[in-house]
Write an enzyme that holds these catalytic residues in place. Structure first.
Site, PDB file in Angstrom:
ATOM      1  N   GLY A  40       1.972   3.914   2.432  1.00  0.00           N
ATOM      2  CA  GLY A  40       2.391   4.579   3.700  1.00  0.00           C
ATOM      3  C   GLY A  40       1.864   3.616   4.938  1.00  0.00           C
ATOM      4  O   GLY A  40       2.839   3.671   5.814  1.00  0.00           O
ATOM      5  N   ASN A  69       5.575   9.056  -3.747  1.00  0.00           N
ATOM      6  CA  ASN A  69       5.540   8.131  -2.442  1.00  0.00           C
ATOM      7  C   ASN A  69       6.639   7.987  -1.655  1.00  0.00           C
ATOM      8  O   ASN A  69       6.238   7.529  -0.220  1.00  0.00           O
ATOM      9  CB  ASN A  69       5.367   6.535  -2.908  1.00  0.00           C
ATOM     10  N   LEU A  70       7.730   8.348  -1.922  1.00  0.00           N
ATOM     11  CA  LEU A  70       8.886   8.245  -1.114  1.00  0.00           C
ATOM     12  C   LEU A  70       8.904   8.996   0.279  1.00  0.00           C
ATOM     13  O   LEU A  70       9.809   8.747   1.296  1.00  0.00           O
ATOM     14  CB  LEU A  70      10.206   8.417  -2.106  1.00  0.00           C
ATOM     15  N   ASN A 130      -8.744   3.893   0.282  1.00  0.00           N
ATOM     16  CA  ASN A 130     -10.175   4.104  -0.238  1.00  0.00           C
ATOM     17  C   ASN A 130     -11.163   3.348   0.591  1.00  0.00           C
ATOM     18  O   ASN A 130     -10.803   2.368   0.699  1.00  0.00           O
ATOM     19  CB  ASN A 130     -10.241   4.381  -1.733  1.00  0.00           C
ATOM     20  N   CYS A 186      -5.072  11.717  -0.508  1.00  0.00           N
ATOM     21  CA  CYS A 186      -4.146  12.669   0.285  1.00  0.00           C
ATOM     22  C   CYS A 186      -3.313  13.343  -0.809  1.00  0.00           C
ATOM     23  O   CYS A 186      -2.495  14.208  -0.575  1.00  0.00           O
ATOM     24  CB  CYS A 186      -2.905  11.603   0.787  1.00  0.00           C
TER      25      CYS A 186
END
Length: 240
Positions: A40, A69-70, A130, A186
């Site tokens: 992201g 993810n998109l 992370n 997330c």
């Protein structure tokens, strides 16, 4: 190396921009930037550095593109689902700007390989999600005396700062390692896709400033973004 006629037309709005101009564009062309994470945050960084004409753009990511993810990782497409993110990002860059030399690093950055990955670049931009990886990136950049742009997001909020040799360090901002339970992923709490765009674009801006010498980078300053309130807050920090 001088700009070609095609490059001169491509970067015309930079060339007439006071503070960038031909000299700044040449610095961008000579720059070697490493983006850690093609997710992201990494996506807008990759997009804007490639569009700006960064000469060499390396991307480190061990993961594959997933459908979830998109919603926020804008350099990937539905057709790229299941392919390595570093390679998918490379396809995006090639389609956007053929003058950028793209280097995919299809591997996870760890304490063991961070130093070697960072060594070949002038600056590092970290958009990983992370703390352990962020710490490994920061320590490798510090050891190599390379500037680092660091960003993070969660839910509706984000933050960005810059670390440079001799300035406040990552450990000055984060003296204690948080418990992983205090940093939910997330996948658990969610993230609004546009927030990653805001923070990732700010990270790209900081990288361009570092490359060209433009303006005042966010050194010793942590910029916080509250997406729901549309409010930015700045905190300062120094060396401990």
């Amino acid at each position: 190396m001088p700009l070609s006629a095609q490059e001169t037309r491509r970067y015309a709005r930079h060339l007439v921009l006071r503070g960038i101009g031909g000299e700044g564009q040449q610095k961008l062309k000579a720059a070697r930037a490493l983006v850690v994470g093609a997710g992201g945050l990494g996506s807008p960084v990759i997009a804007y550095l490639a569009a700006a004409g960064a000469g060499m753009l390396g991307v480190v990511d061990h993961d594959e593109v997933g459908l979830s993810n998109l919603q926020r990782q804008i350099v990937h497409t539905s057709a790229a689902t299941g392919t390595p993110k570093a390679e998918s990002a490379g396809s995006f860059v090639a389609a956007l700007n053929p003058y950028v030399h793209f280097v995919p690093h299809n591997e996870r950055l760890t304490d063991a390989n961070a130093e070697a990955l960072v060594a070949g670049y002038d600056l590092v931009i970290d958009g990983t999600d992370n703390f352990a990886t962020r710490l490994a990136v920061a320590e490798a950049a510090e050891a190599a005396a390379k500037p680092l742009v660091s960003g993070a997001v969660s839910m509706f909020d984000g933050q960005v700062t810059v670390f440079v040799p001799g300035g406040p360090r990552f450990r000055d901002l984060y003296p204690f390692e948080p418990d992983e339970a205090d940093l939910p992923a997330c996948e658990v709490v969610g993230v609004l896709g546009a927030v990653t765009g805001v923070i990732g674009t700010l990270m790209a801006m900081e990288a361009i400033k570092l490359i060209t010498g433009l303006g005042e980078p966010l050194v010793g300053r942590l910029l916080l973004y509250d997406g729901r309130a549309a409010r930015f807050t700045e905190l300062t920090f120094g060396r401990r």
